[in-house]
Design an enzyme around this catalytic site. Sequence first.
Site, PDB file in Angstrom:
ATOM      1  N   VAL A 106      19.510  43.037  34.854  1.00 55.53           N
ATOM      2  CA  VAL A 106      18.615  41.609  35.535  1.00 55.53           C
ATOM      3  C   VAL A 106      17.928  41.904  36.608  1.00 55.53           C
ATOM      4  O   VAL A 106      18.363  42.373  37.507  1.00 55.53           O
ATOM      5  CB  VAL A 106      19.916  40.503  35.825  1.00 55.53           C
ATOM      6  CG1 VAL A 106      19.104  39.165  36.230  1.00 55.53           C
ATOM      7  CG2 VAL A 106      20.745  40.272  34.501  1.00 55.53           C
ATOM      8  N   CYS A 189      40.065  43.375  44.046  1.00 51.61           N
ATOM      9  CA  CYS A 189      41.345  43.761  43.928  1.00 51.61           C
ATOM     10  C   CYS A 189      41.951  44.430  45.145  1.00 51.61           C
ATOM     11  O   CYS A 189      42.057  45.684  45.588  1.00 51.61           O
ATOM     12  CB  CYS A 189      41.811  44.874  42.656  1.00 51.61           C
ATOM     13  SG  CYS A 189      43.518  45.008  42.447  1.00 51.61           S
ATOM     14  N   ALA A 335      42.755  39.185  36.666  1.00 51.19           N
ATOM     15  CA  ALA A 335      43.782  38.336  36.407  1.00 51.19           C
ATOM     16  C   ALA A 335      42.984  36.954  36.726  1.00 51.19           C
ATOM     17  O   ALA A 335      43.047  36.027  35.976  1.00 51.19           O
ATOM     18  CB  ALA A 335      44.915  38.405  37.221  1.00 51.19           C
ATOM     19  N   CYS A 367      47.951  40.189  41.407  1.00 47.87           N
ATOM     20  CA  CYS A 367      47.604  41.707  41.862  1.00 47.87           C
ATOM     21  C   CYS A 367      49.062  42.395  41.541  1.00 47.87           C
ATOM     22  O   CYS A 367      49.924  42.336  42.391  1.00 47.87           O
ATOM     23  CB  CYS A 367      47.258  41.699  43.514  1.00 47.87           C
ATOM     24  SG  CYS A 367      46.862  43.421  43.972  1.00 47.87           S
TER      25      CYS A 367
END
Length: 438
Positions: A106, A189, A335, A367
């Site tokens: 993009v 994370c 998650a 996590c």
Amino acid sequence: PSIWIGSILLRSRMYIISNLHTSSQACAKEHFKMLVLGGGSGGIAMSARMKRRFGADNVAVVEPAETHYYQPIWTLVGAGAKTLASSGRPTASVVPSGVKWVKSRVQEINPGSNTVITDDGKEISYEYLIVALGIQLHYEKIKGLPEAFDHPNIGSNYSIQTVEKTWIALQNFKEGNAVFTFPNTPVKCAGAPQKIMYLADSYLRKTGKREKAKIIYNTSLPVLFGVKKYADVLWEIVRSRNIQVNHRQNLIEVRADQREAVFENLDNPGETNVVQYELLHVTPPMGPIQVIKSSSLADEAGWLNVDKESLQHKNYPNVFGIGDCTNLPTAKTAAAVAAQTAILDRTISKVLKNQKPDRKYDGYTSCPLVTSYSTVVLAEFDYTGQPLETFPVNQGKESRIMYHMKADLMPHIYWQGLLKGFWGGPGPYRKLLHLGMK
């Protein structure tokens, strides 16, 4: 006459070329009801859901990469517990069948005209847009990187090019400082920078080198982990394993020839601290994707500006966002993306009916804090930093079962559930396991 004939020929050639050019440009313009930018976890999962909602012909996903990676497993790849090959699959195999894969990057997003321009000059128009472009790694913001990765005792689990170097550095370790860093930026994370540290500790104990090692965690943060319940258990682990934690230390330079890492003291800017290392694991500074930053979709910091409950853009009602590229005030994890897919799917279904979104994202993220080759502390929490645990046990403890869930079950749920648009996080199961109490 020959000049005259030549000029006619030249003009007719120019006419044909210009016609070809305009017709090729006309061909280049495509239109889709739903355009998805990014083929990471959020982009592929939403493409699958949108295929069911709009039909495959009406959905396209823009993604330049040939391979799609399950990045959460890279923590284990860097520690030698999984192979890099096991983390990747061809992008062609994860794009939902029938959905158009635009294999480009993009270049420009123009929400005012509902168009996107790709790096090969293609203009694509859309009715609805999902932005799932992820986060940018900035190794180059640390002086001496990325070239220092040519040395055998420095690695980083955050990049495909450098994750295996972590394992090489760990195997090569003899004695000295093993240094692990956390940058002064948002990261994806946020547990990963210390997971590899616990795994390194375990590996060095297993190979009889731990007594000759000093393990140092230099973090820019004033805390070990953002949620107190899990921070408390991590402090216990850190103390019992004799790991040194230094807060408010930010890596600014790597001198690979001397094996020196230079840190700035964030509480006293300008003051630096040079640390010798035998092993260095770098978590790079990260930031918003440039193409979002330079569009009107960004907030002041450059992140995609979405409503934190509905994931709908604050200024453009036909634009939605998911995952690491957004300004959602929660930890950036796979998650979190899973939970967001279910909410976003619901939001879009309501917007299509001209109704108000009725399901709210609570910031759920998870996590799995890997603390050894057989244990995990499964941290799950919401926007407020309160634990939001799925299982009816105390997750603030090291668990062997949770390790197998992280290493063996979650990859399966990712490939077969999340990417196919069937897994929207553990919310429904949490209710079930807690008998409707959560």
